[in-house]
Design an enzyme around this catalytic site. Structure first.
Site, PDB file in Angstrom:
ATOM      1  N   ALA A 153       7.368  -4.957   4.839  1.00 40.02           N
ATOM      2  CA  ALA A 153       7.215  -5.423   6.227  1.00 40.02           C
ATOM      3  C   ALA A 153       6.219  -6.573   6.255  1.00 40.02           C
ATOM      4  O   ALA A 153       5.431  -6.746   5.318  1.00 40.02           O
ATOM      5  CB  ALA A 153       6.722  -4.293   7.127  1.00 40.02           C
ATOM      6  N   MET A 209       0.827  -1.208   0.000  1.00 37.87           N
ATOM      7  CA  MET A 209       0.000   0.000   0.000  1.00 37.87           C
ATOM      8  C   MET A 209       0.869   1.269   0.000  1.00 37.87           C
ATOM      9  O   MET A 209       0.741   2.113  -0.881  1.00 37.87           O
ATOM     10  CB  MET A 209      -0.918  -0.020   1.240  1.00 37.87           C
ATOM     11  CG  MET A 209      -1.874   1.128   1.320  1.00 37.87           C
ATOM     12  SD  MET A 209      -3.222   0.810   2.457  1.00 37.87           S
ATOM     13  CE  MET A 209      -2.395   0.703   4.031  1.00 37.87           C
ATOM     14  N   LEU A 210       1.760   1.398   0.973  1.00 32.65           N
ATOM     15  CA  LEU A 210       2.597   2.606   1.011  1.00 32.65           C
ATOM     16  C   LEU A 210       3.604   2.623  -0.134  1.00 32.65           C
ATOM     17  O   LEU A 210       3.837   3.668  -0.755  1.00 32.65           O
ATOM     18  CB  LEU A 210       3.328   2.711   2.357  1.00 32.65           C
ATOM     19  CG  LEU A 210       4.242   3.928   2.485  1.00 32.65           C
ATOM     20  CD1 LEU A 210       3.462   5.231   2.326  1.00 32.65           C
ATOM     21  CD2 LEU A 210       4.976   3.903   3.815  1.00 32.65           C
ATOM     22  N   TYR A 245       4.286  -7.801  16.677  1.00 34.70           N
ATOM     23  CA  TYR A 245       4.485  -6.876  15.553  1.00 34.70           C
ATOM     24  C   TYR A 245       5.250  -5.626  16.019  1.00 34.70           C
ATOM     25  O   TYR A 245       6.250  -5.231  15.408  1.00 34.70           O
ATOM     26  CB  TYR A 245       3.128  -6.485  14.958  1.00 34.70           C
ATOM     27  CG  TYR A 245       3.188  -5.384  13.935  1.00 34.70           C
ATOM     28  CD1 TYR A 245       3.674  -5.612  12.649  1.00 34.70           C
ATOM     29  CD2 TYR A 245       2.756  -4.088  14.241  1.00 34.70           C
ATOM     30  CE1 TYR A 245       3.729  -4.598  11.711  1.00 34.70           C
ATOM     31  CE2 TYR A 245       2.806  -3.066  13.311  1.00 34.70           C
ATOM     32  CZ  TYR A 245       3.295  -3.320  12.049  1.00 34.70           C
ATOM     33  OH  TYR A 245       3.347  -2.302  11.118  1.00 34.70           O
ATOM     34  N   ASP A 250      13.455  -9.982  -2.011  1.00 31.59           N
ATOM     35  CA  ASP A 250      13.133 -10.401  -0.640  1.00 31.59           C
ATOM     36  C   ASP A 250      14.139  -9.707   0.279  1.00 31.59           C
ATOM     37  O   ASP A 250      15.350  -9.925   0.148  1.00 31.59           O
ATOM     38  CB  ASP A 250      13.249 -11.929  -0.544  1.00 31.59           C
ATOM     39  CG  ASP A 250      12.844 -12.443   0.820  1.00 31.59           C
ATOM     40  OD1 ASP A 250      12.893 -11.677   1.810  1.00 31.59           O
ATOM     41  OD2 ASP A 250      12.471 -13.629   0.900  1.00 31.59           O
ATOM     42  N   ILE A 251      13.644  -8.881   1.183  1.00 25.89           N
ATOM     43  CA  ILE A 251      14.601  -8.137   2.022  1.00 25.89           C
ATOM     44  C   ILE A 251      15.371  -9.066   2.967  1.00 25.89           C
ATOM     45  O   ILE A 251      16.369  -8.652   3.562  1.00 25.89           O
ATOM     46  CB  ILE A 251      13.956  -6.956   2.805  1.00 25.89           C
ATOM     47  CG1 ILE A 251      12.837  -7.434   3.739  1.00 25.89           C
ATOM     48  CG2 ILE A 251      13.474  -5.872   1.861  1.00 25.89           C
ATOM     49  CD1 ILE A 251      12.407  -6.357   4.733  1.00 25.89           C
ATOM     50  N   LYS A 305       8.955  -4.395  14.914  1.00 23.78           N
ATOM     51  CA  LYS A 305       9.199  -3.088  14.295  1.00 23.78           C
ATOM     52  C   LYS A 305      10.251  -2.308  15.078  1.00 23.78           C
ATOM     53  O   LYS A 305      11.044  -1.564  14.501  1.00 23.78           O
ATOM     54  CB  LYS A 305       7.891  -2.290  14.206  1.00 23.78           C
ATOM     55  CG  LYS A 305       6.851  -2.851  13.250  1.00 23.78           C
ATOM     56  CD  LYS A 305       7.287  -2.911  11.794  1.00 23.78           C
ATOM     57  CE  LYS A 305       7.428  -1.552  11.163  1.00 23.78           C
ATOM     58  NZ  LYS A 305       7.822  -1.668   9.717  1.00 23.78           N
ATOM     59  N   ASP A 343       3.528   3.252  15.109  1.00 22.95           N
ATOM     60  CA  ASP A 343       3.067   3.636  16.448  1.00 22.95           C
ATOM     61  C   ASP A 343       3.044   2.444  17.416  1.00 22.95           C
ATOM     62  O   ASP A 343       3.018   2.630  18.625  1.00 22.95           O
ATOM     63  CB  ASP A 343       1.662   4.243  16.348  1.00 22.95           C
ATOM     64  CG  ASP A 343       0.688   3.338  15.616  1.00 22.95           C
ATOM     65  OD1 ASP A 343       1.062   2.846  14.530  1.00 22.95           O
ATOM     66  OD2 ASP A 343      -0.427   3.101  16.109  1.00 22.95           O
ATOM     67  N   TRP A 396      -1.957   4.052  11.377  1.00 23.09           N
ATOM     68  CA  TRP A 396      -3.316   3.898  10.822  1.00 23.09           C
ATOM     69  C   TRP A 396      -3.385   4.250   9.324  1.00 23.09           C
ATOM     70  O   TRP A 396      -4.148   5.128   8.915  1.00 23.09           O
ATOM     71  CB  TRP A 396      -4.314   4.759  11.605  1.00 23.09           C
ATOM     72  CG  TRP A 396      -4.595   4.313  13.005  1.00 23.09           C
ATOM     73  CD1 TRP A 396      -3.807   3.578  13.842  1.00 23.09           C
ATOM     74  CD2 TRP A 396      -5.787   4.608  13.769  1.00 23.09           C
ATOM     75  NE1 TRP A 396      -4.427   3.396  15.057  1.00 23.09           N
ATOM     76  CE2 TRP A 396      -5.632   4.021  15.046  1.00 23.09           C
ATOM     77  CE3 TRP A 396      -6.960   5.326  13.506  1.00 23.09           C
ATOM     78  CZ2 TRP A 396      -6.618   4.111  16.046  1.00 23.09           C
ATOM     79  CZ3 TRP A 396      -7.923   5.424  14.492  1.00 23.09           C
ATOM     80  CH2 TRP A 396      -7.758   4.812  15.743  1.00 23.09           C
TER      81      TRP A 396
HETATM   82  N1  LIG Z   1      -0.803  -0.247   7.560  1.00 21.11           N
HETATM   83  C1  LIG Z   1      -0.690   0.503   8.652  1.00 21.11           C
HETATM   84  O1  LIG Z   1      -1.686   0.897   9.276  1.00 21.11           O
HETATM   85  C2  LIG Z   1       0.680   0.914   9.156  1.00 21.11           C
HETATM   86  C3  LIG Z   1       0.761   1.751  10.265  1.00 21.11           C
HETATM   87  C4  LIG Z   1       2.026   2.176  10.707  1.00 21.11           C
HETATM   88  C5  LIG Z   1       3.159   1.755  10.046  1.00 21.11           C
HETATM   89  N2  LIG Z   1       3.055   0.916   8.989  1.00 21.11           N
HETATM   90  C6  LIG Z   1       4.285   0.505   8.316  1.00 21.11           C
HETATM   91  O2  LIG Z   1       4.276   1.097   7.027  1.00 21.11           O
HETATM   92  C7  LIG Z   1       4.987   0.260   6.106  1.00 21.11           C
HETATM   93  C8  LIG Z   1       4.110  -0.010   4.896  1.00 21.11           C
HETATM   94  O3  LIG Z   1       2.927  -0.668   5.346  1.00 21.11           O
HETATM   95  P1  LIG Z   1       1.749  -1.036   4.345  1.00 21.11           P
HETATM   96  O4  LIG Z   1       0.492  -0.822   5.106  1.00 21.11           O
HETATM   97  O5  LIG Z   1       1.963  -0.376   3.027  1.00 21.11           O
HETATM   98  O6  LIG Z   1       1.979  -2.603   4.237  1.00 21.11           O
HETATM   99  P2  LIG Z   1       1.563  -3.646   3.105  1.00 21.11           P
HETATM  100  O7  LIG Z   1       0.524  -3.073   2.201  1.00 21.11           O
HETATM  101  O8  LIG Z   1       1.290  -4.916   3.833  1.00 21.11           O
HETATM  102  O9  LIG Z   1       2.909  -3.771   2.300  1.00 21.11           O
HETATM  103  C9  LIG Z   1       4.016  -4.438   2.810  1.00 21.11           C
HETATM  104  C10 LIG Z   1       4.707  -5.082   1.650  1.00 21.11           C
HETATM  105  O10 LIG Z   1       5.896  -5.721   2.111  1.00 21.11           O
HETATM  106  C11 LIG Z   1       6.018  -6.921   1.361  1.00 21.11           C
HETATM  107  N3  LIG Z   1       6.901  -7.849   2.026  1.00 21.11           N
HETATM  108  C12 LIG Z   1       6.631  -8.677   3.062  1.00 21.11           C
HETATM  109  N4  LIG Z   1       7.705  -9.424   3.348  1.00 21.11           N
HETATM  110  C13 LIG Z   1       8.684  -9.071   2.471  1.00 21.11           C
HETATM  111  C14 LIG Z   1      10.011  -9.481   2.248  1.00 21.11           C
HETATM  112  N5  LIG Z   1      10.576 -10.445   2.982  1.00 21.11           N
HETATM  113  N6  LIG Z   1      10.721  -8.892   1.265  1.00 21.11           N
HETATM  114  C15 LIG Z   1      10.154  -7.933   0.497  1.00 21.11           C
HETATM  115  N7  LIG Z   1       8.894  -7.506   0.645  1.00 21.11           N
HETATM  116  C16 LIG Z   1       8.170  -8.069   1.628  1.00 21.11           C
HETATM  117  C17 LIG Z   1       4.605  -7.418   1.234  1.00 21.11           C
HETATM  118  O11 LIG Z   1       4.523  -8.361   0.193  1.00 21.11           O
HETATM  119  P3  LIG Z   1       3.608  -9.681   0.382  1.00 21.11           P
HETATM  120  O12 LIG Z   1       2.248  -9.169   0.713  1.00 21.11           O
HETATM  121  O13 LIG Z   1       3.742 -10.344  -0.936  1.00 21.11           O
HETATM  122  O14 LIG Z   1       4.228 -10.442   1.496  1.00 21.11           O
HETATM  123  C18 LIG Z   1       3.872  -6.139   0.918  1.00 21.11           C
HETATM  124  O15 LIG Z   1       3.891  -5.873  -0.460  1.00 21.11           O
HETATM  125  C19 LIG Z   1       5.404  -0.966   6.910  1.00 21.11           C
HETATM  126  O16 LIG Z   1       6.695  -0.774   7.401  1.00 21.11           O
HETATM  127  C20 LIG Z   1       4.431  -0.983   8.075  1.00 21.11           C
HETATM  128  O17 LIG Z   1       4.983  -1.642   9.194  1.00 21.11           O
HETATM  129  C21 LIG Z   1       1.850   0.494   8.521  1.00 21.11           C
END
Ligand SMILES: NC(=O)c1ccc[n+]([C@@H]2O[C@H](COP(=O)([O-])OP(=O)(O)OC[C@H]3O[C@@H](n4cnc5c(N)ncnc54)[C@H](OP(=O)(O)O)[C@@H]3O)[C@@H](O)[C@H]2O)c1
Length: 267
Positions: free
Chosen positions: A50, A1-2, A115, A26-27, A119, A92, A139
């Site tokens: 993540a 998403m981000l 989680y 793959d990180i 983080k 957060d 969020w």
């Molecule tokens: N969503 C929230 O509300 C929220 C809030 C605060 C902070 N964050 C942080 O913001 C960042 C972006 O979050 P998001 O909501 O955009 O998450 P997301 O949509 O779940 O995207 C995370 C991406 O990371 C990929 N990923 C997982 N394991 C991986 C690996 N080993 N190597 C490479 N890619 C991998 C996932 O791919 P697959 O799906 O194919 O595994 C997915 O495309 C993250 O760091 C998250 O912790 C999110």
């Protein structure tokens, strides 16, 4: 998403972006990351990858600690190899959620879930590199992923009776294209360490859902309920508000209101 929001924002500014999804990079695989970095030679690496399924992290602790924690060392290593700056996204959830005033960057961390713990390990790894910036957000909602807004829209338009939404968890919804803009601005400043970024104002999930209903299903009934009504494997922070004055002083503007992001997203 981000990651998709960041890619779109940078490309709109005519920047060359190598956007790597999980299938291509793959990180956890330092060698593979090293090959991409050697080929592209980036000035900046933004790690949006993540393991974000908060409840699954409780039962897959090792995997969570690897991807959100130790794999960040791989990203640091290849950033160092390229002499690139690193922006790493955190959450957060590194805080205990027991505060009554917004968390500042220096507030003590005390994650309550696997989680959040993972983080926090990722932050520590990222900050071992002096050219790292850790941006804590909260969020998130926006195009390209399931999120609270899409879930609420689906449930509201199904019209299956009143919706029950928790009212005792408070945070700041954050629209991913706004966060992408903030990352762009931060990337242009000489700033390292930790910065908090989220949209304003603080609201409960119930308050957020009520606002979504206002736009998509004005007749939907949205009832406030306590967290205890929805037991989940991972505890959720009751209070998740991040103080953004460091970001605002660094960039010279206020953070956007989430309502503007919600309107843009729904349009
Ligand atoms: N969503 C929230 O509300 C929220 C809030 C605060 C902070 N964050 C942080 O913001 C960042 C972006 O979050 P998001 O909501 O955009 O998450 P997301 O949509 O779940 O995207 C995370 C991406 O990371 C990929 N990923 C997982 N394991 C991986 C690996 N080993 N190597 C490479 N890619 C991998 C996932 O791919 P697959 O799906 O194919 O595994 C997915 O495309 C993250 O760091 C998250 O912790 C999110």
């Amino acid at each position: 998403m981000l990651g998709s929001a960041v890619t779109a924002f940078w490309r709109r500014r005519q920047q060359a972006v190598l956007a790597l999804g999980h299938a291509r990079a793959d990180i956890g695989d330092r060698r593979q990351l090293g090959e991409w970095v050697a080929a592209f030679n980036p000035e900046i690496i933004i790690n949006c990858a993540a393991f974000t399924q908060v409840d699954r992290c409780e039962t897959e602790r090792q995997h969570a600690l690897e991807i959100n924690g130790s794999a960040v060392a791989n990203v640091v290593a290849v950033a160092q190899q390229a002499g690139a700056r690193l922006i790493h996204i955190s959450s957060d959830y590194v805080f205990d959620g027991a505060a009554t005033a917004p968390y500042v960057e220096a507030s003590p961390t005390d994650p309550q879930s696997v989680y959040g713990e993972s983080k926090l390990v990722g932050e520590i790894e990222a900050l071992k590199y002096e050219r790292s910036l850790v941006v804590r957000a909260s969020w998130l909602f926006g195009p390209g992923g399931p999120n609270f807004v899409t879930t609420m829209c689906r449930l509201m338009t199904q019209g299956k009776g009143p919706l029950r939404v928790v009212d005792d968890q408070v945070g700041c919804p954050t629209y991913t294209p706004f966060l992408a803009r903030a990352l762009w601005e931060l990337a242009r400043e000489d700033v390292s360490g930790i910065v908090h970024y989220c949209n304003r104002e603080a609201v409960s999930w119930h308050g957020f859902a009520t606002e979504i209903a206002h736009f998509v299903a004005p007749r939907a009934e949205v009832l406030p309920v306590p967290t205890t009504e929805f037991p989940r494997p991972a505890p959720r922070p009751a209070y998740s508000v991040l103080e953004t004055s460091h970001f605002e002083a660094t960039i010279g503007r206020r953070v956007e209101p989430w309502i503007a992001g919600l309107v843009a997203y729904l349009q």
